[in-house]
Design a protein around this motif. Structure first.
Motif, mmCIF file in Angstrom:
data_model
loop_
_atom_site.group_PDB
_atom_site.id
_atom_site.type_symbol
_atom_site.label_atom_id
_atom_site.label_comp_id
_atom_site.label_asym_id
_atom_site.label_seq_id
_atom_site.Cartn_x
_atom_site.Cartn_y
_atom_site.Cartn_z
ATOM 1 N N GLY A 140 1.289 2.211 -3.284
ATOM 2 C CA GLY A 140 0.662 2.239 -4.981
ATOM 3 C C GLY A 140 0.014 0.853 -4.968
ATOM 4 N N ASN A 156 -2.601 -1.857 -3.543
ATOM 5 C CA ASN A 156 -3.753 -2.058 -2.487
ATOM 6 C C ASN A 156 -4.660 -3.491 -2.355
ATOM 7 O OD1 ASN A 156 -3.879 0.956 -2.243
ATOM 8 N ND2 ASN A 156 -4.982 1.668 -3.752
ATOM 9 N N ARG A 161 2.917 9.258 -4.597
ATOM 10 C CA ARG A 161 1.838 8.736 -5.322
ATOM 11 C C ARG A 161 0.860 8.575 -4.344
ATOM 12 N NH1 ARG A 161 5.338 7.988 -9.686
ATOM 13 N NH2 ARG A 161 4.995 5.845 -9.398
ATOM 14 N N ALA A 162 1.340 6.697 -3.563
ATOM 15 C CA ALA A 162 0.665 6.223 -3.168
ATOM 16 C C ALA A 162 0.146 7.169 -2.057
ATOM 17 C CB ALA A 162 0.981 4.959 -2.059
ATOM 18 N N GLN A 204 1.010 -1.048 -0.294
ATOM 19 C CA GLN A 204 -0.037 0.149 0.084
ATOM 20 C C GLN A 204 0.792 1.140 -0.483
ATOM 21 O OE1 GLN A 204 -2.706 -0.754 3.382
ATOM 22 N NE2 GLN A 204 -4.004 -1.260 2.029
ATOM 23 N N ALA A 260 -2.729 9.110 -2.788
ATOM 24 C CA ALA A 260 -4.436 8.571 -3.677
ATOM 25 C C ALA A 260 -4.547 8.033 -2.222
ATOM 26 C CB ALA A 260 -3.911 7.317 -3.815
ATOM 27 N N ASP A 261 -3.876 8.117 -1.403
ATOM 28 C CA ASP A 261 -4.600 7.239 0.216
ATOM 29 C C ASP A 261 -4.072 7.961 1.445
ATOM 30 O OD1 ASP A 261 -5.976 6.346 2.754
ATOM 31 O OD2 ASP A 261 -5.057 3.986 2.095
#
Length: 198
Positions: free
Chosen positions: A76, A78, A180-181, A73, A184-185
């Motif tokens: 990136g 999941n 980036r991960a 995670q 996104a979260d």
């Protein structure tokens, strides 16, 4: 489909005056064999060996797979890739031989293999130390041999699992993937860099 075999040694730590600093890897291993499959969202866990009583076969609560998912995670990815895990644990539980540290190291190594992350050994140590706070055991299990290590105090709140139970990517590419991960979260807690050394 690929198969990965991961061997992580037991460790002895707190050697002589080196409390929480010195660790030694031993010739007793936790072995994880991961067979990647085409099945959709299927992760199975089977334990072998005398030292597996009471260990979870649920991928959500198993220390190895929860560690694997945390690292994936943070990079990136999941979901755990579909795979079958056979785990032979020859490290006695609760006997001071670093069984939880070995499980965390196995989880980080498994994430690195399944996700083709090409993490540096230093970055793998960072991930290990976010979960298992005993650098003496973890560093010896990750790098082998006799090691001296230390840990700096960092924030470990967030999505971090509880322990206790081709050319490689450049450091910049690894950091960009992690950022980036995180974008996104935002609930992810990435480990700071270089939180432990050996």
């Amino acid at each position: 489909m690929p198969t990965f075999v991961i061997n992580v040694p037991a460790t002895s730590a707190n050697i002589g005056p080196g409390f929480d600093v010195m660790g030694l890897s031993l010739s007793l291993y936790l072995t994880v064999t991961a067979e990647v499959s085409d099945a959709a969202n299927a992760v199975t866990i089977a334990y072998e060996g005398a030292n597996s009583d009471g260990l979870s076969c649920d991928p959500k609560s198993n220390l190895i797979t929860s560690t694997t998912l945390y690292v994936l995670q943070c990079n990136g990815i999941n979901v755990l890739p579909s795979c079958s895990l056979r785990i032979n644990n020859r490290i006695p539980l609760g006997r001071g031989l670093g069984s939880s540290g070995a499980a965390v190291v196995a989880g980080v190594l498994l994430a690195n293999a399944l996700g083709s992350l090409n993490l540096s050994r230093q970055r793998m140590l960072d991930y290990c130390l976010m979960i298992e706070h005993h650098p003496d055991n973890v560093a010896a299990a990750l790098v082998g041999g006799f090691v001296a290590s230390y840990l700096i105090d960092v924030d470990r709140s967030g999505n971090i699992p509880a322990s206790e139970a081709p050319p490689s990517a450049t450091l910049d590419e690894q950091r960009e993937r992690e950022l980036r991960a995180l974008a996104a979260d935002a609930s992810l807690t990435l480990p700071p860099e270089n939180i432990g050394h050996f």
